[in-house]
Design a protein around this motif. Structure first.
Motif, PDB file in Angstrom:
ATOM      1  N   UNK A 281     -18.658  -9.675  93.518  1.00 18.72           N
ATOM      2  CA  UNK A 281     -19.880  -9.850  92.728  1.00 18.72           C
ATOM      3  C   UNK A 281     -19.966 -11.266  92.167  1.00 18.72           C
ATOM      4  N   UNK A 282     -18.866 -11.751  91.594  1.00 20.22           N
ATOM      5  CA  UNK A 282     -18.869 -13.068  90.960  1.00 20.22           C
ATOM      6  C   UNK A 282     -18.904 -14.179  92.005  1.00 20.22           C
ATOM      7  N   UNK A 283     -18.065 -14.091  93.032  1.00 17.15           N
ATOM      8  CA  UNK A 283     -17.958 -15.183  93.998  1.00 17.15           C
ATOM      9  C   UNK A 283     -19.193 -15.305  94.898  1.00 17.15           C
ATOM     10  N   UNK A 284     -19.942 -14.223  95.072  1.00 16.21           N
ATOM     11  CA  UNK A 284     -21.158 -14.318  95.885  1.00 16.21           C
ATOM     12  C   UNK A 284     -22.233 -15.155  95.198  1.00 16.21           C
ATOM     13  N   UNK A 285     -22.104 -15.352  93.872  1.00 14.89           N
ATOM     14  CA  UNK A 285     -23.083 -16.158  93.148  1.00 14.89           C
ATOM     15  C   UNK A 285     -23.005 -17.637  93.527  1.00 14.89           C
ATOM     16  N   UNK A 286     -21.839 -18.088  93.980  1.00 11.81           N
ATOM     17  CA  UNK A 286     -21.685 -19.501  94.333  1.00 11.81           C
ATOM     18  C   UNK A 286     -22.635 -19.912  95.467  1.00 11.81           C
ATOM     19  N   UNK A 287     -22.597 -19.269  96.637  1.00 17.60           N
ATOM     20  CA  UNK A 287     -23.568 -19.664  97.674  1.00 17.60           C
ATOM     21  C   UNK A 287     -24.997 -19.317  97.298  1.00 17.60           C
ATOM     22  N   UNK A 288     -25.212 -18.209  96.586  1.00 17.72           N
ATOM     23  CA  UNK A 288     -26.578 -17.844  96.204  1.00 17.72           C
ATOM     24  C   UNK A 288     -27.201 -18.933  95.343  1.00 17.72           C
ATOM     25  N   UNK A 289     -26.427 -19.417  94.383  1.00 23.10           N
ATOM     26  CA  UNK A 289     -26.960 -20.404  93.455  1.00 23.10           C
ATOM     27  C   UNK A 289     -27.028 -21.794  94.082  1.00 23.10           C
ATOM     28  N   UNK A 290     -25.891 -22.310  94.534  1.00 22.35           N
ATOM     29  CA  UNK A 290     -25.839 -23.695  94.993  1.00 22.35           C
ATOM     30  C   UNK A 290     -26.470 -23.890  96.367  1.00 22.35           C
ATOM     31  N   UNK A 291     -26.087 -23.053  97.328  1.00 17.41           N
ATOM     32  CA  UNK A 291     -26.669 -23.186  98.667  1.00 17.41           C
ATOM     33  C   UNK A 291     -28.143 -22.802  98.659  1.00 17.41           C
ATOM     34  N   UNK A 292     -28.474 -21.748  97.900  1.00 13.90           N
ATOM     35  CA  UNK A 292     -29.865 -21.309  97.849  1.00 13.90           C
ATOM     36  C   UNK A 292     -30.781 -22.359  97.240  1.00 13.90           C
ATOM     37  N   UNK A 293     -30.392 -22.907  96.083  1.00 11.78           N
ATOM     38  CA  UNK A 293     -31.237 -23.894  95.422  1.00 11.78           C
ATOM     39  C   UNK A 293     -31.302 -25.207  96.193  1.00 11.78           C
ATOM     40  N   UNK A 294     -30.160 -25.650  96.744  1.00 15.49           N
ATOM     41  CA  UNK A 294     -30.176 -26.915  97.481  1.00 15.49           C
ATOM     42  C   UNK A 294     -30.973 -26.794  98.782  1.00 15.49           C
ATOM     43  N   UNK A 295     -31.010 -25.600  99.372  1.00 18.82           N
ATOM     44  CA  UNK A 295     -31.829 -25.401 100.570  1.00 18.82           C
ATOM     45  C   UNK A 295     -33.313 -25.316 100.215  1.00 18.82           C
ATOM     46  N   UNK A 296     -33.602 -24.716  99.057  1.00 23.88           N
ATOM     47  CA  UNK A 296     -35.000 -24.585  98.636  1.00 23.88           C
ATOM     48  C   UNK A 296     -35.558 -25.899  98.102  1.00 23.88           C
ATOM     49  N   UNK A 297     -34.706 -26.683  97.445  1.00 20.34           N
ATOM     50  CA  UNK A 297     -35.153 -27.950  96.859  1.00 20.34           C
ATOM     51  C   UNK A 297     -34.231 -29.081  97.328  1.00 20.34           C
ATOM     52  N   UNK A 298     -34.311 -29.459  98.601  1.00 22.07           N
ATOM     53  CA  UNK A 298     -33.376 -30.458  99.153  1.00 22.07           C
ATOM     54  C   UNK A 298     -33.491 -31.821  98.495  1.00 22.07           C
ATOM     55  N   UNK A 299     -34.692 -32.238  98.158  1.00 21.84           N
ATOM     56  CA  UNK A 299     -34.851 -33.562  97.543  1.00 21.84           C
ATOM     57  C   UNK A 299     -34.203 -33.614  96.165  1.00 21.84           C
ATOM     58  N   UNK A 300     -34.377 -32.566  95.384  1.00 26.51           N
ATOM     59  CA  UNK A 300     -33.749 -32.519  94.064  1.00 26.51           C
ATOM     60  C   UNK A 300     -32.237 -32.484  94.185  1.00 26.51           C
ATOM     61  N   UNK A 301     -31.729 -31.749  95.167  1.00 32.11           N
ATOM     62  CA  UNK A 301     -30.285 -31.681  95.382  1.00 32.11           C
ATOM     63  C   UNK A 301     -29.716 -33.051  95.731  1.00 32.11           C
ATOM     64  N   UNK A 302     -30.407 -33.785  96.592  1.00 31.59           N
ATOM     65  CA  UNK A 302     -29.934 -35.111  96.985  1.00 31.59           C
ATOM     66  C   UNK A 302     -30.018 -36.108  95.836  1.00 31.59           C
ATOM     67  N   UNK A 303     -30.980 -35.889  94.941  1.00 35.78           N
ATOM     68  CA  UNK A 303     -31.117 -36.804  93.810  1.00 35.78           C
ATOM     69  C   UNK A 303     -30.052 -36.562  92.745  1.00 35.78           C
ATOM     70  N   UNK A 304     -29.572 -35.327  92.645  1.00 34.64           N
ATOM     71  CA  UNK A 304     -28.622 -34.974  91.598  1.00 34.64           C
ATOM     72  C   UNK A 304     -27.179 -35.283  91.959  1.00 34.64           C
ATOM     73  N   UNK A 305     -26.824 -35.128  93.227  1.00 35.63           N
ATOM     74  CA  UNK A 305     -25.420 -35.279  93.606  1.00 35.63           C
ATOM     75  C   UNK A 305     -25.299 -35.782  95.030  1.00 35.63           C
ATOM     76  N   UNK A 306     -24.175 -36.453  95.317  1.00 31.54           N
ATOM     77  CA  UNK A 306     -23.900 -36.912  96.681  1.00 31.54           C
ATOM     78  C   UNK A 306     -23.173 -35.847  97.483  1.00 31.54           C
TER      79      UNK A 306
END
Length: 509
Positions: A281-306
């Motif tokens: 339950x806890x570890x599935x949140x990692x890809x849901x949150x980070x991979x999901x948001x960075x895929x949905x908002x790629x420009x924001x992801x690239x602006x925030x981190x390398x």
């Protein structure tokens, strides 16, 4: 029956809250403030920000000792209800000591570690200028074409402060190292651009796409959510899980006491299954949150981190293939199937201890393997035993939790010895055991050994009232039963001030 079980559960929750406040009022325990808990995280970051060639060589030992002092003070005195009745406080503090030593003492991160980062490069090409499909008057004249391309590269310890801050924070928070050179072997293979020498010989399957990985993460989260909701209901009905170890199981399991040992097996299975789904339950949140948001908002992801957060190979499953248990038995269950979050810290500690031995011992393969195994389970026992110690209840940190983990290498040795004797004997008589029989034997031994030793940690979980925790914000089953849909009904934080600097801040309840 159901009403009485829920009333008993709510009474135990209230009594535990009152017990904690009484311990604090009587001076036997102290509240844990948020900045207390964050300090062991911040200190290693500060230490790694200062290069060793300047003042890092002096600052890192000082901050390591400071981290040790703060963590020990928290383990000894600070108590909370959040995090499985305080269990996570002790576990995290011991682990953070191990991780801090791994980064500050056992390894030279400036010299040996590299991080995978996204970088942009500019390429200049030639293009013939054409008009209306025909070459212009200067058809042989070439015009330069500039193209921006994005690539991944290995980046060492940065020399400038701002890039170094991002590099260090990523290092401290990436325990499996998916985007670092120390990444553990159970992770997905790197792209061929980053790891060309191993690409042709790679035996792992290709990394799933981001869509497939996200779909799998959501499925794991959904299954774990429903499983935890159901298991929580079973736990509420059974007084054993709140410290009444001799109480018989409720209906329909009330027939179990007629068979010796069956009650213990039942409680161990429920406890182990609950821990497994809680981790899923806890570890599935990692890809849901980070991979999901960075895929949905790629420009924001690239602006925030390398960091290439949209790369699916960063999000390998926390648990390995179940075939590891079938093929390698108890050793495979712990080293390949169960989560490997702490693996690099365990191995680094082992290698550092091995380096202190005489070369005649440190070069011996069997001795190295024994030390690595004992250190890994010893630290695991110490971490989980510390979690038992920081709970509010009559727990047995050493004879219960710690001993469970320290018995696992004993079981691995027993199974390895028995397997060699049996397989050798059968082969000598021309009867080599088929694969299905070896797998059946492995699974039988693993289940038998875990059930034989599991009551130690299961009973300690119950005595420490671990199962009072509410991991789910909403409960479908309890809502349908009329017991309320919302599980998180009490605040997690409050302002606290005892008049001192160390006792002023946001309290974790």
């Amino acid at each position: 029956m159901a009403d009485y079980a829920f009333q008993r559960y709510e009474r135990i929750v209230l009594n535990t809250q009152i017990q904690l406040e009484l311990l604090i009022q009587q001076g036997e325990a102290k509240p844990l403030l948020l900045w207390h808990a964050l300090l062991p995280l911040v200190l290693p970051i500060i230490a790694l920000l200062v290069p060793r060639r300047t003042w890092g060589w002096l600052l890192r030992p000082i901050l390591s000792v400071t981290t040790l002092s703060v963590s020990l003070e928290i383990i000894r005195y600070r108590r909370v209800l959040l995090g499985a009745n305080g269990y996570m406080i002790g576990l995290i503090m011991v682990w953070w000591l191990v991780w801090s030593m791994t980064l500050l003492v056992f390894n030279d991160v400036e010299r040996d570690f590299r991080r995978i980062v996204r970088t942009r490069s500019t390429t200049v090409g030639d293009k013939t200028v054409r008009q209306n499909g025909h070459a212009s008057n200067k058809e042989h004249k070439q015009s330069p074409v500039t193209r921006d391309t994005e690539t991944l590269v290995w980046k060492p310890y940065p020399q400038s402060l701002l890039p170094r801050l991002g590099w260090v924070i990523a290092l401290v928070l990436n325990m499996r190292g998916p985007d670092f050179s120390f990444r553990i072997s159970s992770l997905d293979p790197l792209p061929p651009l980053l790891d060309p020498k191993h690409h042709s010989a790679i035996k792992k399957p290709a990394c799933p796409s981001a869509t497939i990985r996200l779909r799998a993460a959501f499925l794991r989260f959904f299954i774990a959510y429903l499983a935890i909701d159901f298991l929580k209901l079973i736990i509420i009905w059974d007084p054993y899980f709140f410290g009444a170890l001799s109480a018989p199981p409720p209906f329909p399991f009330d027939c179990f006491p007629a068979i010796p040992g069956l009650v213990s097996v039942y409680h161990s299975i429920v406890s182990g299954t609950a821990v497994y789904f809680a981790l899923q339950y806890v570890t599935s949140l990692n890809p849901i949150f980070f991979l999901g948001l960075s895929s949905a908002f790629p420009n924001a992801s690239r602006a925030l981190t390398v960091t290439p957060l949209d790369a699916p190979w960063l999000y390998a499953d926390q648990f390995g293939p179940i075939t590891a248990v079938l093929d390698d038995g108890l050793a495979g269950a712990w080293s390949k199937w169960w989560h490997q979050i702490f693996r690099f810290g365990f191995v680094s500690t082992s290698k550092w201890l091995i380096s202190l031995l005489p070369s005649t011992l440190s070069s011996h393969r069997s001795i190295r393997r024994i030390i690595i195994t004992l250190v890994a389970f010893g630290i695991s026992g110490l971490m989980h035993g510390s979690g038992s110690y920081t709970q509010i209840g009559e727990t047995r940190p050493f004879s219960g939790t710690f001993l469970f983990f320290f018995l696992q290498p004993v079981g691995i040795s027993i199974q390895g010895l028995c397997s060699r004797i049996i397989v050798t004997s059968l082969a000598r008589h021309g009867l080599p055991p088929p694969r299905w029989l070896r797998r059946f034997g492995n699974v039988t031994f693993v289940l038998g050994w875990l059930l034989f030793t599991g009551n130690r940690i299961a009973d300690d979980f119950a005595n420490g009232k671990m199962w009072l925790t509410e991991p789910l914000p909403f409960s479908l089953l309890r809502g349908l039963m009329g017991r309320g849909w919302v599980c998180w009904r009490t605040p997690w934080f409050e302002h606290y001030d005892d008049g001192t600097f160390w006792g002023r801040g946001v309290r974790i309840l």
